[in-house]
Design a protein around this motif. Sequence first.
Motif, PDB file in Angstrom:
ATOM      1  N   GLY A   1       0.947  -1.290  -0.036  1.00 39.20           N
ATOM      2  CA  GLY A   1      -0.134  -0.011  -0.026  1.00 39.20           C
ATOM      3  C   GLY A   1       0.814   1.376   0.042  1.00 39.20           C
ATOM      4  N   THR A   2       2.117   1.210   0.021  1.00 38.40           N
ATOM      5  CA  THR A   2       3.066   2.246  -0.125  1.00 38.40           C
ATOM      6  C   THR A   2       2.748   3.299  -1.143  1.00 38.40           C
ATOM      7  OG1 THR A   2       4.703   0.960   1.003  1.00 38.40           O
ATOM      8  CG2 THR A   2       5.342   3.150   0.386  1.00 38.40           C
ATOM      9  N   CYS A   3       2.514   2.834  -2.157  1.00 35.34           N
ATOM     10  CA  CYS A   3       2.306   3.365  -3.485  1.00 35.34           C
ATOM     11  C   CYS A   3       0.832   4.234  -3.573  1.00 35.34           C
ATOM     12  CB  CYS A   3       2.127   2.383  -4.711  1.00 35.34           C
ATOM     13  SG  CYS A   3       1.201   1.205  -4.436  1.00 35.34           S
ATOM     14  N   THR A   4       0.088   3.717  -2.822  1.00 36.10           N
ATOM     15  CA  THR A   4      -1.021   4.414  -2.684  1.00 36.10           C
ATOM     16  C   THR A   4      -1.272   5.586  -1.945  1.00 36.10           C
ATOM     17  OG1 THR A   4      -2.318   2.146  -3.043  1.00 36.10           O
ATOM     18  CG2 THR A   4      -3.757   4.064  -2.437  1.00 36.10           C
ATOM     19  N   ALA A   5      -0.690   5.730  -0.798  1.00 35.59           N
ATOM     20  CA  ALA A   5      -0.396   6.527   0.117  1.00 35.59           C
ATOM     21  C   ALA A   5       0.402   7.998  -0.587  1.00 35.59           C
ATOM     22  CB  ALA A   5       0.345   6.109   1.337  1.00 35.59           C
ATOM     23  N   LEU A   6       1.559   7.392  -1.300  1.00 33.29           N
ATOM     24  CA  LEU A   6       2.725   8.278  -1.591  1.00 33.29           C
ATOM     25  C   LEU A   6       2.126   9.155  -2.904  1.00 33.29           C
ATOM     26  CD1 LEU A   6       5.572   9.089  -0.254  1.00 33.29           C
ATOM     27  CD2 LEU A   6       4.199   7.176   0.834  1.00 33.29           C
ATOM     28  N   CYS A   7       1.139   8.532  -3.583  1.00 34.28           N
ATOM     29  CA  CYS A   7       0.602   8.821  -4.863  1.00 34.28           C
ATOM     30  C   CYS A   7       0.255  10.318  -4.743  1.00 34.28           C
ATOM     31  CB  CYS A   7      -0.519   7.998  -5.701  1.00 34.28           C
ATOM     32  SG  CYS A   7      -1.027   8.715  -7.267  1.00 34.28           S
TER      33      CYS A   7
ATOM     34  N   PRO B   1      -1.174  12.511  -7.009  1.00 31.09           N
ATOM     35  CA  PRO B   1      -2.541  12.876  -7.381  1.00 31.09           C
ATOM     36  C   PRO B   1      -3.805  11.831  -6.898  1.00 31.09           C
ATOM     37  CG  PRO B   1      -1.347  11.815  -9.347  1.00 31.09           C
ATOM     38  CD  PRO B   1      -0.363  11.901  -8.144  1.00 31.09           C
ATOM     39  N   ARG B   2      -3.309  11.237  -6.057  1.00 26.47           N
ATOM     40  CA  ARG B   2      -4.146  10.104  -5.369  1.00 26.47           C
ATOM     41  C   ARG B   2      -4.793   9.388  -6.304  1.00 26.47           C
ATOM     42  NH1 ARG B   2      -6.182  12.540   0.142  1.00 26.47           N
ATOM     43  NH2 ARG B   2      -4.659  14.131   0.366  1.00 26.47           N
ATOM     44  N   ALA B   3      -4.251   8.808  -7.258  1.00 28.46           N
ATOM     45  CA  ALA B   3      -4.686   7.904  -8.343  1.00 28.46           C
ATOM     46  C   ALA B   3      -5.022   6.682  -8.202  1.00 28.46           C
ATOM     47  CB  ALA B   3      -3.980   8.376  -9.757  1.00 28.46           C
TER      48      ALA B   3
ATOM     49  N   LEU C   1      -5.527   1.683 -10.728  1.00 24.79           N
ATOM     50  CA  LEU C   1      -5.636   3.015 -11.179  1.00 24.79           C
ATOM     51  C   LEU C   1      -7.113   3.643 -11.111  1.00 24.79           C
ATOM     52  CD1 LEU C   1      -3.645   5.663 -11.790  1.00 24.79           C
ATOM     53  CD2 LEU C   1      -4.111   4.929 -14.372  1.00 24.79           C
ATOM     54  N   THR C   2      -7.387   4.386 -10.244  1.00 23.48           N
ATOM     55  CA  THR C   2      -8.713   4.855 -10.276  1.00 23.48           C
ATOM     56  C   THR C   2      -9.248   6.170 -10.561  1.00 23.48           C
ATOM     57  OG1 THR C   2      -8.623   5.192  -7.969  1.00 23.48           O
ATOM     58  CG2 THR C   2      -9.507   3.276  -8.457  1.00 23.48           C
ATOM     59  N   GLY C   3      -7.836   6.864 -10.661  1.00 17.39           N
ATOM     60  CA  GLY C   3      -7.797   8.574 -11.029  1.00 17.39           C
ATOM     61  C   GLY C   3      -6.914   8.677 -12.187  1.00 17.39           C
ATOM     62  N   GLU C   4      -6.394  10.262 -12.217  1.00 15.99           N
ATOM     63  CA  GLU C   4      -5.790  10.643 -13.156  1.00 15.99           C
ATOM     64  C   GLU C   4      -3.926  10.539 -12.922  1.00 15.99           C
ATOM     65  OE1 GLU C   4      -5.729  11.893 -17.031  1.00 15.99           O
ATOM     66  OE2 GLU C   4      -7.586  11.831 -16.118  1.00 15.99           O
ATOM     67  N   CYS C   5      -3.352   9.597 -13.461  1.00 18.23           N
ATOM     68  CA  CYS C   5      -1.791   9.519 -13.287  1.00 18.23           C
ATOM     69  C   CYS C   5      -1.285  10.476 -13.901  1.00 18.23           C
ATOM     70  CB  CYS C   5      -1.497   8.314 -13.907  1.00 18.23           C
ATOM     71  SG  CYS C   5       0.320   7.758 -13.958  1.00 18.23           S
ATOM     72  N   ASN C   6      -0.277  11.058 -13.329  1.00 19.15           N
ATOM     73  CA  ASN C   6       0.733  12.329 -13.941  1.00 19.15           C
ATOM     74  C   ASN C   6       2.011  11.821 -14.283  1.00 19.15           C
ATOM     75  OD1 ASN C   6       1.834  12.325 -11.436  1.00 19.15           O
ATOM     76  ND2 ASN C   6       1.371  14.281 -10.882  1.00 19.15           N
ATOM     77  N   ASP C   7       2.119  10.677 -14.275  1.00 21.75           N
ATOM     78  CA  ASP C   7       3.537   9.922 -14.593  1.00 21.75           C
ATOM     79  C   ASP C   7       4.632  10.454 -13.802  1.00 21.75           C
ATOM     80  OD1 ASP C   7       3.045   8.051 -16.657  1.00 21.75           O
ATOM     81  OD2 ASP C   7       2.497   9.501 -17.969  1.00 21.75           O
TER      82      ASP C   7
ATOM     83  N   ALA D   1      -2.090   3.757   5.422  1.00 19.25           N
ATOM     84  CA  ALA D   1      -2.426   4.748   6.478  1.00 19.25           C
ATOM     85  C   ALA D   1      -1.207   5.833   6.506  1.00 19.25           C
ATOM     86  CB  ALA D   1      -2.710   3.980   7.693  1.00 19.25           C
ATOM     87  N   LEU D   2      -0.262   5.636   5.840  1.00 26.03           N
ATOM     88  CA  LEU D   2       0.815   6.599   5.726  1.00 26.03           C
ATOM     89  C   LEU D   2       0.483   7.755   5.414  1.00 26.03           C
ATOM     90  CD1 LEU D   2       3.891   4.585   4.193  1.00 26.03           C
ATOM     91  CD2 LEU D   2       3.504   5.249   6.481  1.00 26.03           C
ATOM     92  N   ARG D   3      -0.769   7.905   4.562  1.00 31.51           N
ATOM     93  CA  ARG D   3      -1.184   9.104   4.087  1.00 31.51           C
ATOM     94  C   ARG D   3      -1.634  10.169   5.193  1.00 31.51           C
ATOM     95  NH1 ARG D   3      -1.691  11.845  -0.537  1.00 31.51           N
ATOM     96  NH2 ARG D   3      -2.610  10.077  -1.592  1.00 31.51           N
ATOM     97  N   GLU D   4      -2.167   9.554   6.324  1.00 38.42           N
ATOM     98  CA  GLU D   4      -2.389  10.318   7.480  1.00 38.42           C
ATOM     99  C   GLU D   4      -1.453  10.973   8.127  1.00 38.42           C
ATOM    100  OE1 GLU D   4      -5.668   8.765  10.070  1.00 38.42           O
ATOM    101  OE2 GLU D   4      -5.061   9.937  11.681  1.00 38.42           O
TER     102      GLU D   4
END
Length: 405
Positions: A15-21, A23-25, A41-47, A161-164
Amino acid sequence: MRNASEVGDLCTGCGTCTALCPPRALEMRVNEKKGVYEPVLTGECNDCGVCLRVCPGLGVDFRKLNMEIFGREPDDILLGNYEACYVAHSTDEKLRYDSSSGGMVTQVLLYLLEEGLIDGALVTRMNPEKPLEPEPFIARTPEEIIEARGSKYCPVPANVALREIIEVPGRYAVVGLPCHIQGIRKAELLNRKLRERIVYHLGIVCNHAPSFKATEFLLGMLGVEPGDVKGIRYRGGGWPGGLRVETEDGEILLLPEYWGSGFGQLFMPDRCQMCPDHMAELSDMSFADPWLREFNGETQGKTLMVTRKNPKILDKIRKKGLCEVESIEPSRVLLSQLYNIYMKKKVNMIGENIYNAEFPPIDPMDRLIAIIRPRNTKMPRKLTLKYFTFYAILASLKARMDFFR
Ligand SMILES: Cc1cc2nc3c(=O)[nH]c(=O)nc-3n(C[C@H](O)[C@H](O)[C@H](O)COP(=O)(O)OP(=O)(O)OC[C@H]3O[C@@H](n4cnc5c(N)ncnc54)[C@H](O)[C@@H]3O)c2cc1C
């Protein structure tokens, strides 16, 4: 990351990628076929590529991270960098009984929170609304920390949960399996907030986290439909404890020591077979079960601990009367996990030569003892369980043949 296939079967589901992304994509979702979490991928990826840079699945530079964290290469290529080893347990008998081994992870967190050394801790509980779904979260009260006690033998995307931690200033502890800690360490290299705010890294020693298929299988053994489950605890009820399932009808079903039969190896995700890090080498402290002959009669629980950083904390907890601690030889800790560590370091593909070092010679008697483990397994009484144990032991023996080779 356009989709999980960019990482392919190397994804650990941490889950690290999800928290660090940025654009929260990304979102972590269960791949129903494999029974593991993967990013979608559920949002807009900015590469920007941040997801791939923090991904522990794609690779971990153990040499570099050891230098960053400990300032030196590992003292011991099987245990990692360490200061000392202990066997300990919480003096809160209820906590000890309800936790996985001696309740030391929970006890350390409670001490850190109550002393004001942290504002919160990243831990994992089972979601009260969806009882078969693990829920990583930041616990900010003693009650929440206690609620998260116990091992979850299923995939856990803890690092979402790193996002928080990035969003809310404070000092935090994190609890994770080796792959979670690897992801956190990689993310700390990129993200200053994580580097400054995470002050304690507690690592759970781990051979593998079984896929959700394992939980389905166990529920099948008990004759329970997943939809009828009101609550599940994979460990607890003394040591070594067992599975406890509560159904919607209020029935309580128990399965004692099911993992000891080698059962988990039937449901080991491919990625876990490639992992070289059994001992959570990049943590500040590692916690394990005492799988040693001298603890065969143990019923309440004891935790094996390897301290790597912040060693004084344990002494302070002991002086407050919150735990009992004894030193133990590092070789005993190694022996308690020998087969698994050796498999990970020697046999696993990626594990080979992560430190470019020779493996220390292993005493033939130690090797034999490691192979005939687990000796704590008690044969389950039900006939169906005997069949199940038979197949699990066969699978386990097959894996152990690699060890002989
Ligand atoms: C998947 C898995 C595999 C393991 N494999 C081994 C092994 O091979 N050998 C061995 O000796 N010990 C293994 N353990 C460790 C052991 O089960 C205990 O976690 C450890 O002894 C600490 O016990 P405790 O009583 O101090 O922990 P507790 O006080 O019960 O606290 C456990 C903490 O771990 C967190 N946690 C639980 N499950 C997970 C998870 N899946 N992902 C992230 N965080 C989690 C909880 O939130 C809690 O904070 C494994 C644990 C897990 C979860």
